[in-house]
Design a protein around this motif. Sequence first.
Motif, PDB file in Angstrom:
ATOM      1  N   ILE A 183       3.452   5.977  -5.595  1.00 38.45           N
ATOM      2  CA  ILE A 183       3.267   6.074  -7.047  1.00 38.45           C
ATOM      3  C   ILE A 183       2.231   7.140  -7.372  1.00 38.45           C
ATOM      4  O   ILE A 183       2.444   8.012  -8.236  1.00 38.45           O
ATOM      5  N   ASP A 184       1.112   7.113  -6.673  1.00 40.53           N
ATOM      6  CA  ASP A 184       0.056   8.096  -6.934  1.00 40.53           C
ATOM      7  C   ASP A 184       0.535   9.516  -6.620  1.00 40.53           C
ATOM      8  O   ASP A 184       0.203  10.467  -7.343  1.00 40.53           O
ATOM      9  N   GLU A 209       0.830  -1.202   0.000  1.00 48.24           N
ATOM     10  CA  GLU A 209       0.000   0.000   0.000  1.00 48.24           C
ATOM     11  C   GLU A 209       0.867   1.255   0.000  1.00 48.24           C
ATOM     12  O   GLU A 209       0.549   2.244  -0.692  1.00 48.24           O
ATOM     13  N   GLU A 210       1.976   1.226   0.755  1.00 47.14           N
ATOM     14  CA  GLU A 210       2.855   2.396   0.806  1.00 47.14           C
ATOM     15  C   GLU A 210       3.479   2.691  -0.551  1.00 47.14           C
ATOM     16  O   GLU A 210       3.635   3.851  -0.932  1.00 47.14           O
ATOM     17  N   THR A 211       3.831   1.620  -1.285  1.00 48.10           N
ATOM     18  CA  THR A 211       4.408   1.812  -2.613  1.00 48.10           C
ATOM     19  C   THR A 211       3.385   2.410  -3.564  1.00 48.10           C
ATOM     20  O   THR A 211       3.691   3.350  -4.315  1.00 48.10           O
ATOM     21  N   ARG A 212       2.165   1.916  -3.538  1.00 42.54           N
ATOM     22  CA  ARG A 212       1.133   2.422  -4.443  1.00 42.54           C
ATOM     23  C   ARG A 212       0.760   3.869  -4.103  1.00 42.54           C
ATOM     24  O   ARG A 212       0.454   4.667  -4.997  1.00 42.54           O
ATOM     25  N   THR A 213       0.809   4.203  -2.824  1.00 39.44           N
ATOM     26  CA  THR A 213       0.562   5.596  -2.431  1.00 39.44           C
ATOM     27  C   THR A 213       1.657   6.503  -2.967  1.00 39.44           C
ATOM     28  O   THR A 213       1.381   7.597  -3.482  1.00 39.44           O
ATOM     29  N   ALA A 273      14.647   5.081  -5.755  1.00 39.04           N
ATOM     30  CA  ALA A 273      14.312   3.703  -5.400  1.00 39.04           C
ATOM     31  C   ALA A 273      13.673   3.626  -4.017  1.00 39.04           C
ATOM     32  O   ALA A 273      12.659   2.935  -3.817  1.00 39.04           O
ATOM     33  N   ARG A 274      14.242   4.342  -3.071  1.00 41.53           N
ATOM     34  CA  ARG A 274      13.740   4.260  -1.692  1.00 41.53           C
ATOM     35  C   ARG A 274      12.397   4.971  -1.550  1.00 41.53           C
ATOM     36  O   ARG A 274      11.599   4.614  -0.682  1.00 41.53           O
ATOM     37  N   ARG A 275      12.137   5.962  -2.379  1.00 46.09           N
ATOM     38  CA  ARG A 275      10.839   6.636  -2.289  1.00 46.09           C
ATOM     39  C   ARG A 275       9.708   5.648  -2.531  1.00 46.09           C
ATOM     40  O   ARG A 275       8.625   5.773  -1.941  1.00 46.09           O
ATOM     41  N   PHE A 276       9.937   4.676  -3.395  1.00 48.73           N
ATOM     42  CA  PHE A 276       8.900   3.696  -3.709  1.00 48.73           C
ATOM     43  C   PHE A 276       9.056   2.406  -2.899  1.00 48.73           C
ATOM     44  O   PHE A 276       8.506   1.375  -3.260  1.00 48.73           O
TER      45      PHE A 276
END
Length: 386
Positions: A196-197, A190-194, A367-370
């Motif tokens: 991305i958005d 969920e954190e990765t998809r957030t 990379a770490r942001r996602f």
Amino acid sequence: MSGSTDRFGASAVRVREVRSRADRRAYLGLVREPYRDNPHWVHPDVRILKGLLRGRTLLAERSEWHALIAEEDGEAVGCLTAFVHASFEEKLGKKIGTIGFFEALPGHEQAVDALFREAERWLKSRGATRVWGPMNGHIMYGFGCLENRHAERPVVGTAYNLPDYPGHWWRNRYKHAPSFYSYAIDLTREETRTAIDEALANRRLERDPAIRLRQADLGSWRREVGIFIDLHNQAFVENWGDTPLSHEEIWELMALARFTTDRELFWIAEIDGRPVGLVLCMPDLNEAFTRVRAEPASLWAGLALLRFGRKVRRGGLFVIGVLKEARGRGLAETLAARAMKRMIARGMTEMEYCLVLEDNIPSQRVARRFGGEQTKTYLMFEKVLG
């Protein structure tokens, strides 16, 4: 050529140049033989290597090169190719040698050492002052020695080798050069998809009407490949080991990628119509190729791709670059997010951000942001030729 003698006076190790058809078969056989019983190995694309050994590639034309095989008691047990690629002298003002396309059967350290000695002797005779490796002549043709995670299938286009390979370089007194890292990104988090958005909703880009993000045009593939290498040459000019490649050379490498590229995984950023950034991702086709263990350009690999290509669940981010003049707008993150959004839509659950230079802090930040976790390390080595 070099050789060594055992205590009975017979030649145990012999190093010779690749000259004949039989030599080429032996070299290509060593691409497979060390991995015969390795379930994680996937056959690499050897089209460039085959062309090189015949002297029929642009890599051969732009380099001085010396392909070698080591034999023990008449059996081919190791191979490598030494290069002096013209681009290093053009950029750095000095000749840098590289050693690539290296393979060796386990337990043949004496033969490997003889290979390195002959390669270094030849490189020195050509005026090279330093050796880098593993690098297949130029960084775009393949590089790196995998240090860890040998029990995982490699992402398409990345290096894979036996666990003992780093030891060959250390034993021959090579020193550590900058390493490259891979980052694993879980696309289901969920954190990765957030993240991305959030990257997609980039207000800095919305406020600048001169900026346009577009998908690659597969109908104008040669033009897009030219844009790719022009941006790569400029954006990575300060990166260790990277030197300019021509349009003709990159076309030799990427022409066939037209048939496996998803246009929504290849994005180009423009300012007033001029390309200033890009991201290039691909499905990890090794998920299909691993089912047949055949060369990617073979009929069997093609059939595997047709059957399993749409079922690939891992993607790879291979290049992301933004020109200096366009930085500070979050372009890299937004380009990456657009590609990841497409991966999710295709049903992919993970992405590997491949081959980030160890001192490339901006790329590591992306990379770490996602949610990227540093996983694989690809070692590079160097040695000064005295």
